[in-house]
Write an enzyme that holds these catalytic residues in place. Structure first.
Site, PDB file in Angstrom:
ATOM      1  N   LYS A  13       0.837  -1.210   0.000  1.00  0.00           N
ATOM      2  CA  LYS A  13       0.000   0.000   0.000  1.00  0.00           C
ATOM      3  C   LYS A  13       0.871   1.260   0.000  1.00  0.00           C
ATOM      4  O   LYS A  13       0.688   2.145  -0.830  1.00  0.00           O
ATOM      5  CB  LYS A  13      -0.927   0.013   1.230  1.00  0.00           C
ATOM      6  CG  LYS A  13      -1.881  -1.171   1.288  1.00  0.00           C
ATOM      7  CD  LYS A  13      -2.847  -1.076   2.452  1.00  0.00           C
ATOM      8  CE  LYS A  13      -2.193  -1.155   3.819  1.00  0.00           C
ATOM      9  NZ  LYS A  13      -1.494  -2.414   4.119  1.00  0.00           N
ATOM     10  N   ARG A  87     -10.113   0.571   8.621  1.00  0.00           N
ATOM     11  CA  ARG A  87      -9.602  -0.786   8.753  1.00  0.00           C
ATOM     12  C   ARG A  87     -10.618  -1.708   9.423  1.00  0.00           C
ATOM     13  O   ARG A  87     -10.343  -2.885   9.613  1.00  0.00           O
ATOM     14  CB  ARG A  87      -8.355  -0.726   9.632  1.00  0.00           C
ATOM     15  CG  ARG A  87      -7.152  -1.454   9.105  1.00  0.00           C
ATOM     16  CD  ARG A  87      -6.046  -1.095  10.067  1.00  0.00           C
ATOM     17  NE  ARG A  87      -4.841  -1.805   9.862  1.00  0.00           N
ATOM     18  CZ  ARG A  87      -3.769  -1.280   9.278  1.00  0.00           C
ATOM     19  NH1 ARG A  87      -3.798  -0.079   8.773  1.00  0.00           N
ATOM     20  NH2 ARG A  87      -2.675  -1.986   9.213  1.00  0.00           N
ATOM     21  N   ARG A 126      11.745  -5.507   4.773  1.00  0.00           N
ATOM     22  CA  ARG A 126      11.477  -4.065   4.644  1.00  0.00           C
ATOM     23  C   ARG A 126      12.418  -3.245   5.540  1.00  0.00           C
ATOM     24  O   ARG A 126      12.704  -3.616   6.663  1.00  0.00           O
ATOM     25  CB  ARG A 126      10.040  -3.763   5.056  1.00  0.00           C
ATOM     26  CG  ARG A 126       9.800  -2.258   5.151  1.00  0.00           C
ATOM     27  CD  ARG A 126       8.374  -1.868   5.236  1.00  0.00           C
ATOM     28  NE  ARG A 126       7.614  -2.598   6.229  1.00  0.00           N
ATOM     29  CZ  ARG A 126       6.296  -2.516   6.316  1.00  0.00           C
ATOM     30  NH1 ARG A 126       5.623  -1.768   5.473  1.00  0.00           N
ATOM     31  NH2 ARG A 126       5.654  -3.193   7.246  1.00  0.00           N
ATOM     32  N   ARG A 159      11.110  -1.833  11.072  1.00  0.00           N
ATOM     33  CA  ARG A 159       9.991  -1.495  11.954  1.00  0.00           C
ATOM     34  C   ARG A 159       9.859  -2.565  13.034  1.00  0.00           C
ATOM     35  O   ARG A 159       9.983  -3.748  12.746  1.00  0.00           O
ATOM     36  CB  ARG A 159       8.686  -1.432  11.136  1.00  0.00           C
ATOM     37  CG  ARG A 159       8.341  -0.013  10.731  1.00  0.00           C
ATOM     38  CD  ARG A 159       7.221   0.075   9.768  1.00  0.00           C
ATOM     39  NE  ARG A 159       6.001  -0.648  10.118  1.00  0.00           N
ATOM     40  CZ  ARG A 159       4.886  -0.586   9.390  1.00  0.00           C
ATOM     41  NH1 ARG A 159       4.855   0.163   8.301  1.00  0.00           N
ATOM     42  NH2 ARG A 159       3.825  -1.263   9.733  1.00  0.00           N
ATOM     43  N   ARG A 170      -0.477  -9.611  12.814  1.00  0.00           N
ATOM     44  CA  ARG A 170      -1.070  -8.550  11.977  1.00  0.00           C
ATOM     45  C   ARG A 170      -1.907  -9.174  10.859  1.00  0.00           C
ATOM     46  O   ARG A 170      -2.960  -8.657  10.503  1.00  0.00           O
ATOM     47  CB  ARG A 170       0.047  -7.662  11.397  1.00  0.00           C
ATOM     48  CG  ARG A 170       0.658  -6.769  12.462  1.00  0.00           C
ATOM     49  CD  ARG A 170       1.974  -6.189  12.034  1.00  0.00           C
ATOM     50  NE  ARG A 170       1.863  -5.260  10.933  1.00  0.00           N
ATOM     51  CZ  ARG A 170       2.883  -4.864  10.193  1.00  0.00           C
ATOM     52  NH1 ARG A 170       4.105  -5.323  10.444  1.00  0.00           N
ATOM     53  NH2 ARG A 170       2.703  -4.015   9.221  1.00  0.00           N
TER      54      ARG A 170
END
Ligand code: AP5
Length: 217
Positions: A13, A87, A126, A159, A170
């Site tokens: 996203k 969400r 990431r 992160r 998640r």
């Protein structure tokens, strides 16, 4: 144009938002980025959100709805792309009511579809810039100099919610609480699906093709 971008954690996203806002002149409003900025600034909101984010749970609706509806009201432009919000169905209903109060609505919902296995690999690779928020990947989207942000030279970080256990939570949270939102928007006939298991450039091209066609109609 007002757009909601949906997709599992790690679907891409944030990566696609950068492209879309630049192409169509939209404001990018990311609930995750706003929460991380609040945390970095040590605000009461950031402190309240911390434990939920670190465990992979959703921050309670009442906190998020107020935070995001305020961000939209204060935004310098009424043309925006929402990333990470809404969400839950409840968040979407509250958003629609708040927008309707200002004679606005969500025009399009773009839904990035991806399997959990692909996401898990993406998230562990990431790396993000703590200064400007730019996102990289150790294999798919490398910075020019390893470990440093192309924009400002800051040292890239991982992160805290990208470790395998939290990623699993998640994804579970996404399937239980966010996936029903796709049907909510589908009932309004505004959802466009995109296969997100392709290269970032291919995904970008399909999104642009669809949005160009929608803008013309
Ligand atoms: P948030 O920051 O919104 O995280 P997320 O939805 O989990 O999404 P991500 O940012 O992890 O992934 P992304 O889809 O943007 O992927 P990206 O482009 O970075 O939320 C964090 C937390 O905040 C939540 O867990 C929750 O606690 C809280 N929160 C936020 N909003 C909330 C709300 N509305 N209600 C309640 N709580 C809320 O890509 C991932 C990686 O893959 C990158 O390294 C990228 O370079 C790479 N990549 C991207 N596209 C591709 C591709 N096509 N091929 C290969 N690699 C790719």
């Amino acid at each position: 144009m007002r757009i909601v971008l949906l997709g599992a954690p790690g679907a891409g996203k944030g990566t696609q938002c950068k492209n879309i806002v630049a192409q169509y002149g939209l404001l990018h409003l990311s609930s995750g980025d706003i929460l991380r900025a609040e945390r970095a600034a040590g605000t009461e909101l950031g402190t309240k959100a911390q434990s939920y984010m670190d465990s992979g749970a959703l921050v309670p609706d009442e906190i998020i709805i107020e935070m995001m509806t305020e961000a939209i009201k204060k935004a310098p432009s009424a043309a925006f792309l929402l990333d990470g919000f809404p969400r839950t169905v409840n968040q979407a209903v509250e958003l629609a009511e708040s927008l309707a109060g200002n004679e606005m609505k969500i025009d399009f919902v773009l839904n990035l579809q991806i399997d959990d296995g692909v996401v898990a690999k993406r998230m562990t690779g990431r790396r993000s810039c703590p200064k400007c928020g730019a996102v990289y990947h150790i294999e798919h989207l490398k910075p020019k100099v390893e470990g440093l942000c192309d924009n400002d030279g800051a040292e890239l970080v991982q992160r805290p919610d990208d470790c395998p256990e939290v990623v699993a939570n998640r994804l579970k949270t996404y399937h239980q609480q966010t996936e029903p939102l796709v049907d909510y928007y589908r009932n309004n006939g505004t959802v466009y699906d995109f296969d997100a298991d392709r290269s970032p450039d291919e995904i970008r091209a399909s999104i642009f093709e669809k949005l160009d066609a929608l803008v013309k109609t």
